[in-house]
Design a protein around this motif. Structure first.
Motif, PDB file in Angstrom:
ATOM      1  N   LEU A  11       0.860  -1.196  -0.104  1.00 18.63           N
ATOM      2  CA  LEU A  11       0.008   0.053   0.019  1.00 18.63           C
ATOM      3  C   LEU A  11       1.036   1.407  -0.153  1.00 18.63           C
ATOM      4  N   ILE A  12       1.789   1.337   0.801  1.00 16.46           N
ATOM      5  CA  ILE A  12       2.668   2.412   1.063  1.00 16.46           C
ATOM      6  C   ILE A  12       3.466   2.798  -0.465  1.00 16.46           C
ATOM      7  N   VAL A  13       3.956   1.710  -0.931  1.00 18.09           N
ATOM      8  CA  VAL A  13       4.862   1.925  -2.123  1.00 18.09           C
ATOM      9  C   VAL A  13       3.978   2.136  -3.373  1.00 18.09           C
ATOM     10  N   THR A  14       2.782   1.568  -3.444  1.00 19.78           N
ATOM     11  CA  THR A  14       1.865   2.077  -4.666  1.00 19.78           C
ATOM     12  C   THR A  14       1.273   3.254  -4.403  1.00 19.78           C
ATOM     13  N   THR A  15       0.987   3.633  -3.139  1.00 16.22           N
ATOM     14  CA  THR A  15       0.374   5.019  -3.001  1.00 16.22           C
ATOM     15  C   THR A  15       1.529   6.231  -3.356  1.00 16.22           C
ATOM     16  N   ALA A  16       2.903   5.766  -3.184  1.00 14.89           N
ATOM     17  CA  ALA A  16       3.910   6.977  -3.553  1.00 14.89           C
ATOM     18  C   ALA A  16       3.818   6.863  -5.095  1.00 14.89           C
ATOM     19  N   VAL A  17       4.041   5.892  -5.880  1.00 12.20           N
ATOM     20  CA  VAL A  17       3.830   5.819  -7.181  1.00 12.20           C
ATOM     21  C   VAL A  17       2.772   6.271  -7.720  1.00 12.20           C
ATOM     22  N   PHE A  18       1.686   6.013  -7.304  1.00  8.33           N
ATOM     23  CA  PHE A  18       0.309   6.953  -7.776  1.00  8.33           C
ATOM     24  C   PHE A  18       0.461   8.199  -7.509  1.00  8.33           C
ATOM     25  N   GLY A  19       1.129   8.803  -6.409  1.00 13.08           N
ATOM     26  CA  GLY A  19       1.072  10.136  -6.071  1.00 13.08           C
ATOM     27  C   GLY A  19       1.891  10.869  -6.912  1.00 13.08           C
ATOM     28  N   ALA A  20       3.004  10.021  -7.557  1.00 14.79           N
ATOM     29  CA  ALA A  20       3.753  10.742  -8.848  1.00 14.79           C
ATOM     30  C   ALA A  20       3.031  10.745 -10.077  1.00 14.79           C
ATOM     31  N   ILE A  21       1.890  10.315 -10.168  1.00 10.60           N
ATOM     32  CA  ILE A  21       0.984  10.199 -11.297  1.00 10.60           C
ATOM     33  C   ILE A  21      -0.010  11.250 -11.269  1.00 10.60           C
ATOM     34  N   SER A  22      -0.809  11.398  -9.946  1.00 13.41           N
ATOM     35  CA  SER A  22      -1.658  12.120  -9.700  1.00 13.41           C
ATOM     36  C   SER A  22      -1.612  13.377  -9.035  1.00 13.41           C
ATOM     37  N   GLY A  23      -0.461  13.697  -8.270  1.00 13.28           N
ATOM     38  CA  GLY A  23      -0.157  14.857  -7.619  1.00 13.28           C
ATOM     39  C   GLY A  23      -0.929  15.158  -6.518  1.00 13.28           C
TER      40      GLY A  23
ATOM     41  N   SER B 166      -1.171   8.254   1.791  1.00 11.02           N
ATOM     42  CA  SER B 166      -1.324   9.388   0.580  1.00 11.02           C
ATOM     43  C   SER B 166      -0.749  10.735   0.733  1.00 11.02           C
ATOM     44  N   VAL B 167      -0.222  11.118   1.678  1.00  6.09           N
ATOM     45  CA  VAL B 167       0.331  12.352   1.824  1.00  6.09           C
ATOM     46  C   VAL B 167       1.779  12.382   1.144  1.00  6.09           C
ATOM     47  N   LEU B 168       2.365  11.086   0.507  1.00  6.43           N
ATOM     48  CA  LEU B 168       3.429  11.102  -0.075  1.00  6.43           C
ATOM     49  C   LEU B 168       3.315  11.505  -1.270  1.00  6.43           C
ATOM     50  N   ALA B 169       2.008  11.803  -1.966  1.00  3.76           N
ATOM     51  CA  ALA B 169       1.817  12.708  -3.035  1.00  3.76           C
ATOM     52  C   ALA B 169       2.001  13.986  -3.043  1.00  3.76           C
ATOM     53  N   LEU B 170       1.852  14.739  -1.947  1.00  2.00           N
ATOM     54  CA  LEU B 170       2.688  15.960  -1.784  1.00  2.00           C
ATOM     55  C   LEU B 170       4.170  16.109  -2.026  1.00  2.00           C
ATOM     56  N   LEU B 171       4.932  15.043  -1.626  1.00  2.00           N
ATOM     57  CA  LEU B 171       6.307  15.193  -1.759  1.00  2.00           C
ATOM     58  C   LEU B 171       6.963  14.268  -2.713  1.00  2.00           C
ATOM     59  N   ILE B 172       6.168  13.431  -3.626  1.00  2.00           N
ATOM     60  CA  ILE B 172       6.693  12.789  -4.493  1.00  2.00           C
ATOM     61  C   ILE B 172       6.476  13.790  -5.993  1.00  2.00           C
ATOM     62  N   PRO B 173       7.140  13.950  -6.804  1.00  2.00           N
ATOM     63  CA  PRO B 173       6.896  14.891  -7.859  1.00  2.00           C
ATOM     64  C   PRO B 173       6.240  14.140  -8.925  1.00  2.00           C
ATOM     65  N   PRO B 174       5.181  14.709  -9.833  1.00  2.00           N
ATOM     66  CA  PRO B 174       4.939  16.222  -9.902  1.00  2.00           C
ATOM     67  C   PRO B 174       3.590  16.375  -8.561  1.00  2.00           C
ATOM     68  N   SER B 175       3.862  17.536  -7.640  1.00  2.00           N
ATOM     69  CA  SER B 175       2.970  17.758  -6.840  1.00  2.00           C
ATOM     70  C   SER B 175       2.204  18.938  -7.079  1.00  2.00           C
ATOM     71  N   ALA B 176       0.787  18.650  -7.033  1.00  2.00           N
ATOM     72  CA  ALA B 176       0.227  20.189  -7.293  1.00  2.00           C
ATOM     73  C   ALA B 176       0.449  21.184  -6.068  1.00  2.00           C
ATOM     74  N   SER B 177       0.752  20.785  -4.914  1.00  2.00           N
ATOM     75  CA  SER B 177       1.158  21.871  -3.836  1.00  2.00           C
ATOM     76  C   SER B 177       2.495  22.453  -4.118  1.00  2.00           C
ATOM     77  N   MET B 178       3.383  21.752  -4.777  1.00  2.00           N
ATOM     78  CA  MET B 178       4.663  22.512  -5.089  1.00  2.00           C
ATOM     79  C   MET B 178       4.323  23.396  -6.092  1.00  2.00           C
ATOM     80  N   ILE B 179       3.787  23.204  -7.344  1.00  2.02           N
ATOM     81  CA  ILE B 179       3.320  23.926  -8.304  1.00  2.02           C
ATOM     82  C   ILE B 179       2.816  25.193  -7.569  1.00  2.02           C
TER      83      ILE B 179
END
Length: 435
Positions: free
Chosen positions: A99-111, A146-159
């Motif tokens: 779950l943790i790994v796939t969430t990080a990868v998916f975060g790199a897709i959705s941001g 799911s918070v990994l989506a903020l830290l793994i690019p591309p992140s909407a928050s960092m934009i």
């Protein structure tokens, strides 16, 4: 400080506490100042809001939301889970690591963290419960990961952070990666600790040849989805496209993959994804519009400078200033999600960070980790409530593991990121040649 500004900040806080949608909170605070403030004609404030929206950078956010929605509806989440399950799912507690790994990868897709909760949580929570995981724990782990989506690019928050502060978006993408990897490691460690006494069902043993064969087959099935973050980041850091253009490429790539390769979405389904992405983007643009107006008024009233002076009145020690800034961000993170938190906190705290000698790129990682922690920290904890809804469980059942993740995974990462600048500056310096 102007009493009207204090009243305005109080109104904003009250509206957030009682649960008014965040765009309306910003709208109420902005309208109060427009009606009772002495600013002459307020047409310039409306113009300020529209001028902020008139930015090519902001187009990237709805495009990434759309790309993530397409891949979520198109079956990418299931294939990522199946692939990770074939590699590490046979370990005790391994499905939590999956779950943790796939969430990080998916975060790199959705941001977007909420997209990761919806896509990965829908697939993973029932599978984890079936294998003996506590349902509340599974939902809490989905929210925390799911918070990994903020830290793994591309992140909407960092934009948004780069846009608000005028900092390089490419550097902002890179800055939170190392803190994100540390967080991923800590979440994995605590997953193994917290699942030791759960009655987990382990998959049947299989010969190595069969495991390798299964992994190879699932890698082929997931390959089209796995290529997406590589294409996005490769185009950006290879100098082929800007982040906005890379988001458009991601959408163009995602549509045929979801419809013709995975065949789990049709053209009617694409219309539904477009509608949901439009709703999310519309809410975001309304929030940016009113937040820009509010920020303009607060800037005219020297609120950032007064915050700096109040911090300096406590201490001029950079360490104390950083601790105060972190406390400020933690409080904001408890009451609003990351996007609105960045719109409010970044311009207010940047003078404090400069006074403390913090690079704006380093600050991007500090604000991302703090606001990410706020997303799963009561009293509001929007991701916990969303994960509870997805996992069909109660918040009380999620609270204990969620607090373990907050205090023993997120808080250490926040402190490490704050006081060890190299963690967030190393990759931008290496890739972009920044000093």
């Amino acid at each position: 400080m102007n009493p009207l500004i204090i009243m305005d900040a109080g109104l904003l806080t009250l509206l957030l506490i009682i649960g008014v949608p965040v765009p309306f909170c910003f709208a109420g605070a902005a309208l109060l100042l427009m009606m009772f403030g002495d600013f002459g004609s307020t047409s310039f404030l409306v113009g300020a809001g529209f001028n902020k929206l008139n930015s090519i950078v902001l187009i990237a956010i709805p495009l990434y939301i759309l790309a993530g929605g397409i891949m979520g509806a198109g079956g990418i989440a299931t294939r990522l889970v199946d692939l990770a399950d074939s590699i590490i799912g046979r370990l005790r507690g391994g499905l939590g690591l999956v779950l943790i790994v796939t969430t990080a990868v998916f975060g790199a897709i959705s941001g977007m963290a909420s997209s990761a909760v919806a896509a990965i949580g829908t697939v993973m929570i029932p599978r984890m419960v079936e294998r003996g995981f506590d349902r509340g724990y599974a939902a809490a782990l989905v929210a925390a990961s799911s918070v990994l989506a903020l830290l793994i690019p591309p992140s909407a928050s960092m934009i948004l952070y780069g846009w608000v502060t005028g900092t390089s978006i490419l550097a902002c993408f890179l800055a939170p990666i190392v803190p994100g990897l540390i967080l991923l490691t800590l979440l994995g460690f605590w997953n193994l600790i917290l699942t030791r006494r759960m009655p987990l069902k382990q998959p049947e043993p299989a010969p190595m040849r069969a495991i390798v064969g299964e992994t190879f087959i699932r890698t082929k099935k997931a390959a089209a989805g796995l290529m997406m973050p590589l294409i996005i980041l490769g185009f950006i850091y290879g100098g082929i496209t800007t982040p906005t253009e890379a988001a458009a490429v991601a959408v163009v790539y995602a549509i045929p993959v979801a419809i013709y390769v995975y065949r789990e979405m049709n053209w009617s389904g694409l219309g539904q994804v477009l509608w949901r992405a439009g709703q999310t983007s519309g809410v975001l643009m309304i929030m940016i519009f009113f937040a820009s107006m509010l920020g303009r008024i607060w800037t005219l009233e020297n609120v950032p400078q007064e915050i700096l002076e109040s911090f300096l009145s406590v201490s001029e020690n950079p360490i104390v200033l950083l601790l105060l800034a972190n406390l400020f961000l933690m409080i904001i993170g408890m009451f609003m999600e990351d996007v609105s938190g960045i719109l409010l906190a970044a311009p207010l705290l940047l003078p404090v960070m400069k006074q403390a000698g913090v690079d704006p790129i380093h600050f991007s990682a500090i604000i991302a980790t703090n606001l990410g922690m706020g997303l799963i920290t009561p009293p509001t904890a929007p991701l916990l409530y969303f994960a509870a809804l997805i996992g069909k469980t109660s918040l009380s059942g999620m609270l204990k593991p969620a607090l373990v993740f907050v205090f023993f995974a997120y808080l250490p990462v926040v402190l490490l990121t704050t006081f060890i600048p190299a963690l967030s500056m190393w990759l931008p310096s290496l890739v972009l040649g920044l000093n």
